[in-house]
Design a protein around this motif. Sequence first.
Motif, PDB file in Angstrom:
ATOM      1  N   ILE A   1       0.823  -1.214   0.000  1.00 42.55           N
ATOM      2  CA  ILE A   1       0.000   0.000   0.000  1.00 42.55           C
ATOM      3  C   ILE A   1       0.858   1.266   0.000  1.00 42.55           C
ATOM      4  O   ILE A   1       0.311   2.375  -0.106  1.00 42.55           O
ATOM      5  CB  ILE A   1      -0.960   0.029   1.207  1.00 42.55           C
ATOM      6  N   PHE A   2       2.186   1.125   0.112  1.00 42.67           N
ATOM      7  CA  PHE A   2       3.085   2.268   0.097  1.00 42.67           C
ATOM      8  C   PHE A   2       4.056   2.149  -1.070  1.00 42.67           C
ATOM      9  O   PHE A   2       4.405   1.035  -1.494  1.00 42.67           O
ATOM     10  CB  PHE A   2       3.889   2.367   1.403  1.00 42.67           C
ATOM     11  N   ASN A   3       4.502   3.290  -1.572  1.00 43.34           N
ATOM     12  CA  ASN A   3       5.564   3.292  -2.572  1.00 43.34           C
ATOM     13  C   ASN A   3       6.886   2.878  -1.926  1.00 43.34           C
ATOM     14  O   ASN A   3       7.038   2.909  -0.699  1.00 43.34           O
ATOM     15  CB  ASN A   3       5.709   4.678  -3.207  1.00 43.34           C
ATOM     16  N   ASP A   4       7.841   2.493  -2.773  1.00 43.19           N
ATOM     17  CA  ASP A   4       9.105   1.972  -2.246  1.00 43.19           C
ATOM     18  C   ASP A   4       9.938   3.041  -1.532  1.00 43.19           C
ATOM     19  O   ASP A   4      10.814   2.704  -0.746  1.00 43.19           O
ATOM     20  CB  ASP A   4       9.933   1.361  -3.385  1.00 43.19           C
ATOM     21  N   GLU A   5       9.689   4.317  -1.836  1.00 41.20           N
ATOM     22  CA  GLU A   5      10.508   5.379  -1.240  1.00 41.20           C
ATOM     23  C   GLU A   5      10.084   5.647   0.201  1.00 41.20           C
ATOM     24  O   GLU A   5       9.317   6.576   0.476  1.00 41.20           O
ATOM     25  CB  GLU A   5      10.410   6.669  -2.057  1.00 41.20           C
TER      26      GLU A   5
ATOM     27  N   ARG B   1      -5.410   4.385  -4.086  1.00 40.23           N
ATOM     28  CA  ARG B   1      -6.283   3.383  -3.467  1.00 40.23           C
ATOM     29  C   ARG B   1      -7.093   2.603  -4.499  1.00 40.23           C
ATOM     30  O   ARG B   1      -7.613   1.539  -4.184  1.00 40.23           O
ATOM     31  CB  ARG B   1      -7.215   4.054  -2.469  1.00 40.23           C
ATOM     32  N   ILE B   2      -7.201   3.109  -5.709  1.00 41.14           N
ATOM     33  CA  ILE B   2      -7.940   2.424  -6.774  1.00 41.14           C
ATOM     34  C   ILE B   2      -7.036   2.315  -7.991  1.00 41.14           C
ATOM     35  O   ILE B   2      -6.461   3.311  -8.443  1.00 41.14           O
ATOM     36  CB  ILE B   2      -9.235   3.183  -7.141  1.00 41.14           C
TER      37      ILE B   2
ATOM     38  N   PHE C   1      -8.834  -2.450  -5.443  1.00 34.77           N
ATOM     39  CA  PHE C   1      -9.093  -1.460  -4.402  1.00 34.77           C
ATOM     40  C   PHE C   1      -8.170  -1.756  -3.224  1.00 34.77           C
ATOM     41  O   PHE C   1      -8.295  -2.793  -2.567  1.00 34.77           O
ATOM     42  CB  PHE C   1     -10.560  -1.517  -3.968  1.00 34.77           C
ATOM     43  N   ARG C   2      -7.231  -0.828  -2.946  1.00 36.91           N
ATOM     44  CA  ARG C   2      -6.213  -1.038  -1.914  1.00 36.91           C
ATOM     45  C   ARG C   2      -6.595  -0.341  -0.610  1.00 36.91           C
ATOM     46  O   ARG C   2      -7.238   0.703  -0.617  1.00 36.91           O
ATOM     47  CB  ARG C   2      -4.854  -0.502  -2.371  1.00 36.91           C
TER      48      ARG C   2
ATOM     49  N   ALA D   1      -4.460  -2.346   5.125  1.00 42.02           N
ATOM     50  CA  ALA D   1      -3.819  -3.042   4.002  1.00 42.02           C
ATOM     51  C   ALA D   1      -4.713  -4.112   3.382  1.00 42.02           C
ATOM     52  O   ALA D   1      -4.223  -5.049   2.760  1.00 42.02           O
ATOM     53  CB  ALA D   1      -2.477  -3.650   4.423  1.00 42.02           C
ATOM     54  N   GLU D   2      -6.038  -3.960   3.548  1.00 42.85           N
ATOM     55  CA  GLU D   2      -6.948  -4.889   2.879  1.00 42.85           C
ATOM     56  C   GLU D   2      -7.005  -4.547   1.389  1.00 42.85           C
ATOM     57  O   GLU D   2      -6.776  -3.407   0.976  1.00 42.85           O
ATOM     58  CB  GLU D   2      -8.358  -4.785   3.480  1.00 42.85           C
ATOM     59  N   SER D   3      -7.346  -5.552   0.592  1.00 47.95           N
ATOM     60  CA  SER D   3      -7.474  -5.316  -0.848  1.00 47.95           C
ATOM     61  C   SER D   3      -8.643  -6.121  -1.399  1.00 47.95           C
ATOM     62  O   SER D   3      -8.963  -7.207  -0.900  1.00 47.95           O
ATOM     63  CB  SER D   3      -6.189  -5.700  -1.589  1.00 47.95           C
ATOM     64  N   LEU D   4      -9.271  -5.564  -2.423  1.00 53.74           N
ATOM     65  CA  LEU D   4     -10.356  -6.235  -3.139  1.00 53.74           C
ATOM     66  C   LEU D   4     -10.018  -6.183  -4.614  1.00 53.74           C
ATOM     67  O   LEU D   4      -9.886  -5.098  -5.198  1.00 53.74           O
ATOM     68  CB  LEU D   4     -11.700  -5.558  -2.867  1.00 53.74           C
ATOM     69  N   LEU D   5      -9.872  -7.353  -5.233  1.00 47.70           N
ATOM     70  CA  LEU D   5      -9.533  -7.448  -6.647  1.00 47.70           C
ATOM     71  C   LEU D   5     -10.725  -8.003  -7.409  1.00 47.70           C
ATOM     72  O   LEU D   5     -11.221  -9.098  -7.101  1.00 47.70           O
ATOM     73  CB  LEU D   5      -8.315  -8.356  -6.847  1.00 47.70           C
TER      74      LEU D   5
END
Length: 524
Positions: free
Chosen positions: A115-119, A150-151, A172-173, A179-183
């Motif tokens: 849910i976060f970028n690598d930086e 988030r989308i 949907f992140r 950190a739930e997700s719906l694909l």
Amino acid sequence: MASAADSDDSLFEKIRAKGTPSPEVLQEQNEALNKRLHAQHEKQQERLAELVELNSTLPATVSSISVLNATHTRKGFLKRVFQPILSDNQDRPYTLGEALRAISYSAGKLNKFGIFNDEISLYLDRTNAADPKATATDLAVYISVKEKSRIFLKTGADLGNAEGSTFANANFRNIFGGAESLLLNASLGTRTRSAYNAVFETPILSNPDLRWEIGGLTSSTKKVWASHEEVLRGGWTKFRWQTSSGSQHEISYAGFWRQLTGLSPRASPSIRADAGDSLKSSITHTYICDHRDNPRLPSSGYLLKTISEVAGFGPLKGDVYFWKSELDTQAALPIPIPGLGHPSGISFTTGFRAGVLYPFASSKTANPKTSRINDRFTLGGPTDVRGFRMAGLGPHDGDDALGGDVYAAGSANLLFPIPKLGRDHPLRFQTFINGGRLLALKQPRHRHKEGKGSEIGSTSEVRQSFKDTIMELGNGLPSVAAGFGLVYAHPIARFELNFSLPLALRKGEEGRKGVSFGVGLDFL
């Protein structure tokens, strides 16, 4: 005589020409600047490492940890990640080196949530001196993150394995801030006529290595090699975890209503006998130990994967009963060239796969039943045993591939870098030889298959038939093919374009001489 205006134009042209460096000069200037910046960064990192090393044994107290810019992530979720490393929750004081390692390890967990970028940046500061409880060793930790969108929506087309398809995905992140997700996925294709699925996944106790998943699927797939169409409707739930050594475990329960329908007018009697509905209720364990340097194009390391499924258990029970197990292994070795002085880029890869399906009796029947075609193994095609048609190995009834209950397959590949592209390029030239055998469970001589759901024999007879089939697997040469081609390792899939030549095949099996194209994640 030249006019004053002409002289001015000539002067401006000279100034303009002198003030506009050529592209080659600009490139040299940029390269020199990048080298200076890189050298300065390396010196700063070396100096920082020296300072940490010199002070690594000093006492340190982690008094607070703040995660910045995580506006859509629950505080309670982040607290579970970092609360354990606060000094108040430790049995003994930290040294500075230990504190930095603990903070870095916990900050690294944030990347695993997706849910976060690598930086992700890490800052240390002294605790506010105005705090009466502050001590000289207190450290305040600040972790700066940037949340991903988030989308995420994506549409596209896939081509490979004799199938073309279009798809649409919606991801949907971080739905509830944990950190739930719906694909959601929908696809239409030439072979998989339609497929719609939804998958919800969440970490457990803020642990990225401990996850729970639940999903549902409805699909319709045309299986041209067996003259029918299979319709699936059902769902599953999964619990997966990763060990400290990197190995992965997954336990799942799935229930599917299956329809074998849309028979071709030329469908064989064996396919017609299996037509209709069935219900499978199964529990599956998957184990993966992957130590390859690159799963798509390995040059060193090994893979060990096992899948064990027991059908006929769970809330739905179902009407098929069997134990099914598969083994998948792969090993890769780099091949050095004497005197070269650096890695050659040449690698040798070998793989082996095997599987068994053992039927057993249910509580309603005294004897085990024959396996169904949608439970059996298939073998052959551009992603496993190259040089054979899709499901071209094993038992056939006319033009229909029936699948089998026991199989073994192996391959050996030699991969070379393309001369002008270099050893680090994902495009490779390969030569290969592969082969395998796929067998149906031998039936007792006094019994004959009478159609769908017929009993194969008593429990003791099935046990003996299973042993005989395993012995038959090593009787004689397997079906073998060899060839060469190109391999491209993309981050999302592996692409192969090969020319194959069958060298040995058994009666009824279908080889494929010529060029074939394969796309997939797992190649033999």
